[in-house]
Design an enzyme around this catalytic site. Structure first.
Site, PDB file in Angstrom:
ATOM      1  N   TYR A 121       0.828  -1.199   0.000  1.00 20.98           N
ATOM      2  CA  TYR A 121       0.000   0.000   0.000  1.00 20.98           C
ATOM      3  C   TYR A 121       0.867   1.256   0.000  1.00 20.98           C
ATOM      4  O   TYR A 121       0.651   2.179  -0.798  1.00 20.98           O
ATOM      5  CB  TYR A 121      -0.920  -0.012   1.220  1.00 20.98           C
ATOM      6  N   LYS A 153       1.175   4.112  -3.052  1.00 20.97           N
ATOM      7  CA  LYS A 153       0.820   5.517  -2.861  1.00 20.97           C
ATOM      8  C   LYS A 153       2.029   6.426  -3.076  1.00 20.97           C
ATOM      9  O   LYS A 153       1.882   7.556  -3.590  1.00 20.97           O
ATOM     10  CB  LYS A 153       0.218   5.734  -1.477  1.00 20.97           C
TER      11      LYS A 153
END
Length: 250
Positions: free
Chosen positions: A155, A159
Site C-alpha cells: 500500500y 501511494k
C-alpha cells in the site's frame, strides 16, 4: 443542478459507491457535474447512481485489470458524448501483512489496483483533455505515500508511486491545459474503518487521539477538497500532493 462550482463538467470517480469515493461523487453532483459512478459491483453502482439522481451514470469495472479499465474509459466517454473533464482515480485498498510473508499475489494486486490502474485510466482519458486544452486529474493518494506504516508495504509503495506519477504528469501537461494533483487523506471514517473497528482490528478512539485535531476525517471533507482542486479556484495549482489528515503527518 445549475450554477454549481462544477456546472456543466463531466467526471469519472473510481471506487465511488462508498467511503471517500462516494463523498467525492456526491459533492461533484451537488456542484453541478455529471458523474460516472464506479466499483466492481454492478448492483452497487446502479444503486448509488439512482440515489445520486439523473446526473449519475453507473459503470462497473474491476480496475485491477487493464482490459476492464479501458472498458470503463470507453463507456464513460460514450455516456458523456466523448468528453471527460475531470478524472478522480480513487479506487484502492490495502493488503496488511508482515513484509516477509506478504504474498506476491497480494503485492501485485495492490499495485495493479492502486497504481497501475490509475496510469492506464489516465492515459485513456487524458488524450481528450489534451486535445481540448483543458482537464483535471485528481489522484487519491494517502498520507502513507510519505509516512510509512508497518505491515502495509504494498500500500505504501503504491501511494508513493502515485505521488510521483502525479508530479510527472503535472509537469508534462501543465502547458497544455491539464492540471494533475493528488489528495493524501489520513484516517477517514469510512465503512472500511467502521468494519475494522467493529472487529477490534482498529481502535478508532486511539486514532482520534493520535490526530492533532482530535478526530478522524469524513468523506464529505475529502469531497470538498476534490471540488476545490477540480474547480477554477485551483486554476494555478498543479503537481501538488494536498495532505488532508488533521495534522497527523506533521
Amino acid at each position: 443542478m445549475t450554477g454549481g462550482r462544477l456546472s456543466g463538467k463531466t467526471a469519472i470517480v473510481t471506487g465511488s459507491t462508498k467511503g471517500i469515493g462516494f463523498g467525492i461523487a456526491r459533492a461533484f453532483v451537488r456542484e453541478g457535474a455529471r458523474v460516472v459512478v464506479n466499483s466492481r459491483s454492478a448492483e452497487d453502482c446502479a444503486r448509488v447512481a439512482r440515489d445520486l439522481g439523473s446526473s449519475a451514470v453507473a459503470v462497473a469495472a474491476d480496475l485491477s485489470r487493464s482490459d476492464e479499465v479501458r472498458r470503463l474509459a470507453k463507456e464513460s466517454l460514450a455516456a458523456f458524448g466523448g468528453t471527460v473533464d475531470i478524472l478522480v482515480n480513487n479506487a484502492g485498498q490495502p493488503r496488511v501483512a508482515p513484509s516477509e510473508s506478504l504474498a506476491e499475489s497480494d503485492y501485485r494486486y495492490t499495485l495493479d489496483l492502486n497504481l497501475n490502474g490509475c496510469f492506464v485510466l489516465t492515459q485513456e482519458v487524458v488524450h481528450g483533455m489534451l486535445a481540448a486544452g483543458s482537464g483535471n486529474v485528481i489522484h487519491v493518494s494517502s498520507m502513507n505515500g510519505t509516512v510509512p506504516f508497518p505491515q502495509r508495504l504494498a500500500y505504501c509503495v503504491s501511494k508513493a508511486g502515485l505521488n510521483m506519477m502525479t508530479k510527472v504528469m503535472a509537469i508534462e501537461w501543465a502547458a497544455r491545459g491539464v492540471r494533475v494533483n493528488a489528495i493524501a487523506p489520513g484516517y477517514v471514517q469510512t465503512e472500511f474503518i467502521t468494519m475494522l473497528t467493529a472487529k477490534g482490528i482498529v481502535d478508532a478512539d486511539k486514532l482520534a487521539r493520535r490526530t492533532p485535531m482530535g478526530r478522524i476525517g469524513t468523506p464529505e471533507e475529502i469531497g470538498e477538497v476534490a471540488v476545490f482542486l477540480a474547480s477554477p479556484a485551483a486554476s494555478f495549482i498543479t503537481g501538488e500532493i494536498l495532505t488532508v489528515d488533521g495534522g497527523w503527518s506533521s
